[in-house]
Design a protein around this motif. Sequence first.
Motif, PDB file in Angstrom:
ATOM      1  N   ALA A 145      27.315  42.348  44.795  1.00 53.13           N
ATOM      2  CA  ALA A 145      28.531  43.140  44.851  1.00 53.13           C
ATOM      3  C   ALA A 145      28.659  43.990  43.599  1.00 53.13           C
ATOM      4  O   ALA A 145      28.172  43.644  42.526  1.00 53.13           O
ATOM      5  CB  ALA A 145      29.741  42.233  45.009  1.00 53.13           C
ATOM      6  N   ILE A 146      29.360  45.103  43.728  1.00 56.64           N
ATOM      7  CA  ILE A 146      29.560  45.985  42.595  1.00 56.64           C
ATOM      8  C   ILE A 146      30.454  45.305  41.573  1.00 56.64           C
ATOM      9  O   ILE A 146      31.304  44.470  41.921  1.00 56.64           O
ATOM     10  CB  ILE A 146      30.176  47.323  43.078  1.00 56.64           C
ATOM     11  CG1 ILE A 146      30.105  48.370  41.953  1.00 56.64           C
ATOM     12  CG2 ILE A 146      31.594  47.129  43.574  1.00 56.64           C
ATOM     13  CD1 ILE A 146      30.472  49.764  42.429  1.00 56.64           C
ATOM     14  N   SER A 147      30.253  45.642  40.305  1.00 57.20           N
ATOM     15  CA  SER A 147      31.034  45.018  39.247  1.00 57.20           C
ATOM     16  C   SER A 147      32.510  45.339  39.403  1.00 57.20           C
ATOM     17  O   SER A 147      32.890  46.459  39.752  1.00 57.20           O
ATOM     18  CB  SER A 147      30.531  45.492  37.880  1.00 57.20           C
ATOM     19  OG  SER A 147      31.371  45.019  36.847  1.00 57.20           O
ATOM     20  N   ALA A 148      33.350  44.340  39.117  1.00 58.55           N
ATOM     21  CA  ALA A 148      34.799  44.534  39.215  1.00 58.55           C
ATOM     22  C   ALA A 148      35.280  45.583  38.214  1.00 58.55           C
ATOM     23  O   ALA A 148      36.339  46.193  38.419  1.00 58.55           O
ATOM     24  CB  ALA A 148      35.519  43.212  38.984  1.00 58.55           C
ATOM     25  N   LYS A 149      34.516  45.811  37.147  1.00 60.44           N
ATOM     26  CA  LYS A 149      34.913  46.804  36.151  1.00 60.44           C
ATOM     27  C   LYS A 149      34.871  48.227  36.719  1.00 60.44           C
ATOM     28  O   LYS A 149      35.516  49.132  36.186  1.00 60.44           O
ATOM     29  CB  LYS A 149      33.988  46.724  34.936  1.00 60.44           C
ATOM     30  CG  LYS A 149      34.057  45.393  34.196  1.00 60.44           C
ATOM     31  CD  LYS A 149      33.106  45.379  33.011  1.00 60.44           C
ATOM     32  CE  LYS A 149      33.150  44.045  32.280  1.00 60.44           C
ATOM     33  NZ  LYS A 149      32.209  44.014  31.124  1.00 60.44           N
ATOM     34  N   LEU A 150      34.083  48.425  37.782  1.00 58.97           N
ATOM     35  CA  LEU A 150      33.940  49.759  38.364  1.00 58.97           C
ATOM     36  C   LEU A 150      34.948  50.019  39.484  1.00 58.97           C
ATOM     37  O   LEU A 150      34.942  51.099  40.079  1.00 58.97           O
ATOM     38  CB  LEU A 150      32.518  49.941  38.915  1.00 58.97           C
ATOM     39  CG  LEU A 150      31.382  49.762  37.906  1.00 58.97           C
ATOM     40  CD1 LEU A 150      30.036  49.938  38.590  1.00 58.97           C
ATOM     41  CD2 LEU A 150      31.537  50.752  36.757  1.00 58.97           C
ATOM     42  N   LEU A 151      35.802  49.055  39.766  1.00 63.19           N
ATOM     43  CA  LEU A 151      36.808  49.214  40.813  1.00 63.19           C
ATOM     44  C   LEU A 151      38.117  49.678  40.219  1.00 63.19           C
ATOM     45  O   LEU A 151      38.480  49.300  39.092  1.00 63.19           O
ATOM     46  CB  LEU A 151      37.021  47.892  41.561  1.00 63.19           C
ATOM     47  CG  LEU A 151      35.797  47.308  42.279  1.00 63.19           C
ATOM     48  CD1 LEU A 151      36.154  45.983  42.928  1.00 63.19           C
ATOM     49  CD2 LEU A 151      35.267  48.288  43.314  1.00 63.19           C
ATOM     50  N   GLY A 152      38.835  50.510  40.969  1.00 64.10           N
ATOM     51  CA  GLY A 152      40.123  50.992  40.517  1.00 64.10           C
ATOM     52  C   GLY A 152      41.213  49.959  40.728  1.00 64.10           C
ATOM     53  O   GLY A 152      40.995  48.869  41.256  1.00 64.10           O
ATOM     54  N   GLU A 153      42.402  50.317  40.304  1.00 64.65           N
ATOM     55  CA  GLU A 153      43.548  49.434  40.482  1.00 64.65           C
ATOM     56  C   GLU A 153      43.843  49.257  41.973  1.00 64.65           C
ATOM     57  O   GLU A 153      43.848  50.215  42.728  1.00 64.65           O
ATOM     58  CB  GLU A 153      44.768  50.029  39.769  1.00 64.65           C
ATOM     59  CG  GLU A 153      45.980  49.111  39.780  1.00 64.65           C
ATOM     60  CD  GLU A 153      47.147  49.723  39.019  1.00 64.65           C
ATOM     61  OE1 GLU A 153      48.220  49.107  38.999  1.00 64.65           O
ATOM     62  OE2 GLU A 153      46.971  50.828  38.462  1.00 64.65           O
ATOM     63  N   ASP A 154      44.073  48.016  42.380  1.00 71.62           N
ATOM     64  CA  ASP A 154      44.359  47.668  43.780  1.00 71.62           C
ATOM     65  C   ASP A 154      43.188  47.991  44.712  1.00 71.62           C
ATOM     66  O   ASP A 154      43.363  48.062  45.921  1.00 71.62           O
ATOM     67  CB  ASP A 154      45.611  48.391  44.283  1.00 71.62           C
ATOM     68  CG  ASP A 154      46.849  48.004  43.505  1.00 71.62           C
ATOM     69  OD1 ASP A 154      46.917  46.839  43.070  1.00 71.62           O
ATOM     70  OD2 ASP A 154      47.739  48.853  43.330  1.00 71.62           O
ATOM     71  N   GLU A 155      41.977  48.180  44.157  1.00 66.04           N
ATOM     72  CA  GLU A 155      40.798  48.419  44.981  1.00 66.04           C
ATOM     73  C   GLU A 155      40.019  47.119  45.131  1.00 66.04           C
ATOM     74  O   GLU A 155      39.875  46.354  44.176  1.00 66.04           O
ATOM     75  CB  GLU A 155      39.902  49.481  44.348  1.00 66.04           C
ATOM     76  CG  GLU A 155      38.718  49.893  45.217  1.00 66.04           C
ATOM     77  CD  GLU A 155      37.878  50.974  44.564  1.00 66.04           C
ATOM     78  OE1 GLU A 155      37.064  51.593  45.274  1.00 66.04           O
ATOM     79  OE2 GLU A 155      38.026  51.205  43.342  1.00 66.04           O
ATOM     80  N   TYR A 156      39.527  46.845  46.323  1.00 65.01           N
ATOM     81  CA  TYR A 156      38.784  45.623  46.559  1.00 65.01           C
ATOM     82  C   TYR A 156      37.605  45.915  47.483  1.00 65.01           C
ATOM     83  O   TYR A 156      37.604  46.887  48.229  1.00 65.01           O
ATOM     84  CB  TYR A 156      39.676  44.536  47.174  1.00 65.01           C
ATOM     85  CG  TYR A 156      40.342  44.936  48.473  1.00 65.01           C
ATOM     86  CD1 TYR A 156      39.706  44.744  49.698  1.00 65.01           C
ATOM     87  CD2 TYR A 156      41.614  45.502  48.468  1.00 65.01           C
ATOM     88  CE1 TYR A 156      40.316  45.109  50.888  1.00 65.01           C
ATOM     89  CE2 TYR A 156      42.229  45.871  49.653  1.00 65.01           C
ATOM     90  CZ  TYR A 156      41.582  45.665  50.853  1.00 65.01           C
ATOM     91  OH  TYR A 156      42.183  46.038  52.036  1.00 65.01           O
TER      92      TYR A 156
END
Length: 206
Positions: free
Chosen positions: A2-13
């Motif tokens: 899975a892609i790193s959580a650091k690369l996800l925006g706010e409220d993005e999952y």
Amino acid sequence: MAISAKLLGEDEYVVVSTRTHWKALIGPVLLLLVVAGLGGFLAAIVPSGSLQTPARIAILAVGVVVVATFALKPFLNWFFSTYTITNRRLITRHGILTRTGRDIPLMRINDVSYEHGLVDRILGCGTLHIESAGERGQVVLPDVPHVEHVHLQMSDLLFGGPEGRPGDGILEDEQPPEHLRRRPQQPQQQPRTDDGDTIFSSDDNR
């Protein structure tokens, strides 16, 4: 994977995260077996003498180069290439040393479809076609595992579930594009009598 959580925006999952189907490894694995068997056979039949050791080293070197080029490299390409779908965008990542990536906001996707032949249906994979509003147009994702399930999840994100709700790709504080907007429903008119009074009222006592 899975892609790193650091690369996800706010409220993005993350909704879907996968690599290409394992059928991409069939060729490299078969090549590895053939090279190993052939190399062992050639090393065994080398005549004894002063040239036996150099000959075996040469056979080993050629085998390593062939395996590294045509088996190891495809495996690493498969391992480091991922398809990720979040509730906001489609993310693709490719490359071993030089990494390349592309992000497509779900708001820009106009259509998503899939296709799979007989072999793909047996193996449980297929090709996903994504039409986006942009310069590059169509995006093709080959050998997607469980392509029908992925297609269904993307359709729900883009166009809403079976009840007609907007998909998660449209946030509450975002204005959906024109082709995804739903027309407001007109309030149902209460029947009226000739003198203008309504026959039924929400204030009537039951």
